[in-house]
Design a protein around this motif. Structure first.
Motif, short mmCIF file in Angstrom:
data_model
loop_
_atom_site.label_atom_id
_atom_site.label_comp_id
_atom_site.label_asym_id
_atom_site.label_seq_id
_atom_site.Cartn_x
_atom_site.Cartn_y
_atom_site.Cartn_z
N GLU A 284 4.23 15.53 9.46
CA GLU A 284 3.99 14.47 8.48
C GLU A 284 3.89 13.13 9.19
O GLU A 284 4.66 12.85 10.12
CB GLU A 284 5.12 14.43 7.45
N PHE A 285 2.95 12.30 8.74
CA PHE A 285 2.72 11.00 9.35
C PHE A 285 2.71 9.94 8.26
O PHE A 285 2.05 10.09 7.23
CB PHE A 285 1.37 11.01 10.10
N THR A 286 3.48 8.87 8.50
CA THR A 286 3.58 7.78 7.53
C THR A 286 3.22 6.48 8.22
O THR A 286 3.61 6.23 9.37
CB THR A 286 5.00 7.68 6.96
N THR A 287 2.45 5.64 7.53
CA THR A 287 1.99 4.38 8.10
C THR A 287 2.49 3.21 7.27
O THR A 287 2.73 3.33 6.07
CB THR A 287 0.45 4.34 8.14
N GLU A 288 2.62 2.06 7.92
CA GLU A 288 3.01 0.84 7.22
C GLU A 288 1.82 0.27 6.46
O GLU A 288 0.66 0.50 6.82
CB GLU A 288 3.52 -0.20 8.23
N LEU A 289 2.09 -0.46 5.41
CA LEU A 289 1.02 -1.16 4.72
C LEU A 289 0.42 -2.19 5.65
O LEU A 289 1.14 -2.81 6.44
CB LEU A 289 1.57 -1.87 3.47
N PRO A 290 -0.90 -2.41 5.59
CA PRO A 290 -1.52 -3.42 6.46
C PRO A 290 -1.00 -4.82 6.13
O PRO A 290 -0.49 -5.07 5.04
CB PRO A 290 -3.01 -3.29 6.15
N GLU A 291 -1.15 -5.71 7.08
CA GLU A 291 -0.56 -7.05 6.96
C GLU A 291 -1.04 -7.79 5.71
O GLU A 291 -0.24 -8.43 5.02
CB GLU A 291 -0.89 -7.87 8.21
N TYR A 292 -2.35 -7.73 5.42
CA TYR A 292 -2.86 -8.47 4.26
C TYR A 292 -2.23 -7.96 2.97
O TYR A 292 -1.96 -8.72 2.03
CB TYR A 292 -4.39 -8.35 4.19
N PHE A 293 -1.96 -6.65 2.91
CA PHE A 293 -1.35 -6.02 1.75
C PHE A 293 0.08 -6.53 1.59
O PHE A 293 0.50 -6.93 0.48
CB PHE A 293 -1.36 -4.49 1.96
N ARG A 294 0.84 -6.56 2.69
CA ARG A 294 2.23 -7.02 2.64
C ARG A 294 2.32 -8.49 2.27
O ARG A 294 3.23 -8.91 1.53
CB ARG A 294 2.91 -6.78 4.01
#
Length: 303
Positions: A284-294
């Motif tokens: 399983e792979f999880t990614t952070e929300l992109p900067e613009y989204f945050r």
């Protein structure tokens, strides 16, 4: 070109042809065999069968595998955010704005162009335009996707997509405050007859199921997690718009008046989980929300 001929014996009478051939060619999935039938690569007694054709004793089956086309899409030195890589797969965190594979009028700057530069091998199943591409996400959707380096890996991953066992979780920012904490949208999707760029809720279309959960509520907006039970084109975007909560920034299904100046819908493929095609263990792979989204979420929280 590679050709194989079989004569059905009594013990295989009544078997579906796609199942029968996938058991003979163990490196080919049933979906691959079905695709080969659609391309007239399989004949039974000199005629093209349907995928659900039931075999009869002494049926003569001819299977023809065409040589993979030589790739003519150019490799480009484009930076990639690679989360994981081995001999069989590459897991990539695609940035917003990158097209997954070339298409007429857009043959450069895609994920495939970047992969061809990075990898020496990619599966050939999806041809010269989409080598290695098992599934795709929209240009303006960011997040994680898996790419196959060989045909065996591609077939096994495709089977997981088809039987809905692959875990796919998306985060989206939608217009409006959703009252219910959770919900299920089960509405069929098909191409919009009036606008071919759009998908729509169409009776008789392919079944599409989206599970959503509200994570945070703001003044006029909601952050949600969507889990896909099926994976249709624009599924989350159309489903959320159909219940009155379109994605923020969506140029096709969203509101004309937008609060934020962004390039496309706020949708991120956050988590992807599947059985590794050769290790046979769940990954399983999880990614952070992109900067613009945050950044936008931080603004909404302060309001």
């Amino acid at each position: 070109m590679e050709k194989h001929v079989f004569v059905v014996d009594e013990s295989d009478k009544g078997a579906r042809i796609d199942k029968y051939l996938s058991e003979i060619f163990v490196d080919k999935s049933r979906s691959f065999i079905q695709g080969l039938i659609e391309k007239d690569g399989i004949e039974v007694n000199g005629k093209i069968p349907k995928s659900n054709y039931k075999l009869k004793t002494f049926d003569k089956i001819e299977v023809t595998f065409s040589e993979p086309e030589v790739l003519n899409v150019e490799a480009e030195d484009i930076p990639l955010n690679i989360l994981y890589e081995d001999a069989d797969i590459v897991v990539v965190n695609k940035e917003q704005g990158m097209v997954v594979h070339p298409a007429p009028g857009n043959y450069n700057g895609t994920l495939v162009n970047a992969l061809l530069y990075h990898c020496t091998d990619l599966s050939s199943i999806n041809g010269i335009i989409r080598p290695g591409i098992v599934h795709r996400i929209d240009k303006d959707t960011s997040g994680v996707l898996v790419v196959a380096k060989n045909d065996e890996a591609h077939n096994k991953l495709s089977e997981q997509l088809k039987d809905h066992s692959m875990k796919r979780e998306y985060y989206a920012l939608v217009e409006g405050r959703i009252k219910n904490d959770k919900g299920i949208i089960d509405k069929p999707l098909a191409r919009n007859k009036k606008d071919r760029l759009k998908m729509g809720i169409v009776e008789g279309g392919k079944r599409a199921v989206t599970h959503y959960e509200v994570l945070e509520r703001y003044n006029g907006f909601s952050l949600i997690k969507c889990v896909l039970e099926t994976g249709r084109t624009h599924q989350i975007r159309v489903h959320m718009a159909s219940i009155g909560f379109p994605l923020v920034g969506d140029p096709l299904y969203g509101f004309k008046k937008q609060k934020f100046k962004i390039n496309g819908q706020m949708l991120h493929a956050k988590t992807l989980g599947f059985i590794h095609p050769t290790k046979n263990e769940y990954v399983e792979f999880t990614t952070e929300l992109p900067e613009y989204f945050r950044t936008i979420l931080d603004k909404l929280r302060k309001e």
